[in-house]
Design a protein around this motif. Structure first.
Motif, PDB file in Angstrom:
ATOM      1  N   LEU A 101      15.847 -13.005  13.675  1.00  0.00           N
ATOM      2  CA  LEU A 101      15.550 -12.655  12.290  1.00  0.00           C
ATOM      3  C   LEU A 101      16.251 -13.625  11.354  1.00  0.00           C
ATOM      4  O   LEU A 101      17.454 -13.861  11.477  1.00  0.00           O
ATOM      5  CB  LEU A 101      16.018 -11.218  12.021  1.00  0.00           C
ATOM      6  CG  LEU A 101      15.869 -10.648  10.616  1.00  0.00           C
ATOM      7  CD1 LEU A 101      14.428 -10.726  10.147  1.00  0.00           C
ATOM      8  CD2 LEU A 101      16.347  -9.188  10.604  1.00  0.00           C
ATOM      9  N   CYS A 133      11.079 -13.203  13.132  1.00  0.00           N
ATOM     10  CA  CYS A 133      10.741 -12.823  11.766  1.00  0.00           C
ATOM     11  C   CYS A 133      11.534 -13.690  10.799  1.00  0.00           C
ATOM     12  O   CYS A 133      12.768 -13.717  10.854  1.00  0.00           O
ATOM     13  CB  CYS A 133      11.054 -11.345  11.528  1.00  0.00           C
ATOM     14  SG  CYS A 133      10.703 -10.786   9.845  1.00  0.00           S
ATOM     15  N   ARG A 205       7.495  -6.075   7.077  1.00  0.00           N
ATOM     16  CA  ARG A 205       7.460  -7.125   8.085  1.00  0.00           C
ATOM     17  C   ARG A 205       8.604  -6.959   9.082  1.00  0.00           C
ATOM     18  O   ARG A 205       8.418  -7.115  10.281  1.00  0.00           O
ATOM     19  CB  ARG A 205       7.535  -8.509   7.425  1.00  0.00           C
ATOM     20  CG  ARG A 205       7.470  -9.638   8.435  1.00  0.00           C
ATOM     21  CD  ARG A 205       6.927 -10.913   7.850  1.00  0.00           C
ATOM     22  NE  ARG A 205       7.683 -11.367   6.706  1.00  0.00           N
ATOM     23  CZ  ARG A 205       7.449 -12.534   6.093  1.00  0.00           C
ATOM     24  NH1 ARG A 205       6.487 -13.318   6.524  1.00  0.00           N
ATOM     25  NH2 ARG A 205       8.159 -12.902   5.053  1.00  0.00           N
ATOM     26  N   MET A 209       8.484  -6.038  13.171  1.00  0.00           N
ATOM     27  CA  MET A 209       9.179  -6.731  14.250  1.00  0.00           C
ATOM     28  C   MET A 209       9.834  -5.728  15.190  1.00  0.00           C
ATOM     29  O   MET A 209       9.766  -5.853  16.407  1.00  0.00           O
ATOM     30  CB  MET A 209      10.240  -7.680  13.681  1.00  0.00           C
ATOM     31  CG  MET A 209      10.958  -8.483  14.770  1.00  0.00           C
ATOM     32  SD  MET A 209      12.410  -9.375  14.175  1.00  0.00           S
ATOM     33  CE  MET A 209      13.560  -8.018  13.939  1.00  0.00           C
TER      34      MET A 209
END
Length: 220
Positions: A101, A133, A205, A209
């Motif tokens: 991330l 992500c 979003r 994930m």
């Protein structure tokens, strides 16, 4: 009088921690910093599903930007925690992590976009189909992931990030080494302006994930 619930059995917290997958949060250590609100979202939304490890180039501390009344207390509390000290990105083994991330980092274009160490991690994640992500300006960090033939690891992907028109409004636009929208399109991927998406898109979003991570674990 209410009876207090019994304490958890010894080692249960450790067992829960060991049972969670691990997510690597990669942040910029450049002067342009990391969005405080984005980092708060990234950390709080994933902490219930993952063990988290923060890493920056050189293990340098994060400079948070856009700190305001709504996130100042959380940032102050976070800095007091032991896990707030970032690991060195250069020492990270991507195989140890299940998800990656990258929060909204205005500084990403300065230090992450050309990081060979991050490139190796991203190549591993792409090969192993692990969830990645990147949020907002953090998308610039993905630009470092090129193959030996100079092709981009994310060729054919669809990415969302700040447009050229948004970048032009920044005071450091003339000194940017990479214009992400141009790089993405020139590298064979498609790009969408993040301002076209409704409020809360970042949270959805990140949640997606987490969902994909749990689905992949269930299938294994």
């Amino acid at each position: 009088m209410r009876r207090r619930p019994p304490p958890p059995p010894p080692g249960s917290a450790m067992s829960e921690r060991l049972g969670k997958p691990t997510c690597l949060i990669v942040a910029s250590a450049a002067a342009a910093g990391v969005s405080a609100q984005s980092f708060l979202h990234c950390f709080t939304l994933t902490s219930s599903a993952f063990n988290l490890q923060v890493a920056t180039p050189g293990g340098k501390s994060i400079d948070f930007v856009d700190v305001n009344e709504s996130n100042m207390r959380w940032i102050q509390d976070f800095r007091m925690k032991s896990y707030a000290n970032p690991a060195k990105l250069e020492s990270i083994d991507g195989a140890r992590y299940h998800a990656l991330l990258i929060p909204n980092c205005p500084g990403a274009v300065t230090d992450l976009a050309n990081s060979g160490y991050l490139a190796k991690i991203l190549q591993h994640f792409s090969t192993e189909n692990k969830p990645i992500c990147a949020v907002g300006h953090g998308v610039a960090a993905l630009c470092c992931a090129t193959n030996e033939d100079k092709s981009w690891v994310f060729q054919g992907y669809s990415l969302t990030g700040p447009s050229v028109y948004e970048l032009i409004r920044q005071p450091n636009f003339a000194s940017l080494s990479i214009i992400v929208e141009d790089f993405v399109k020139d590298s064979g991927a498609t790009f969408s302006d993040i301002t076209e998406y409704p409020s809360g898109f970042e949270k959805r979003r990140i949640s997606a994930m987490k969902y994909c991570m749990w689905i992949s674990r269930a299938v294994q």
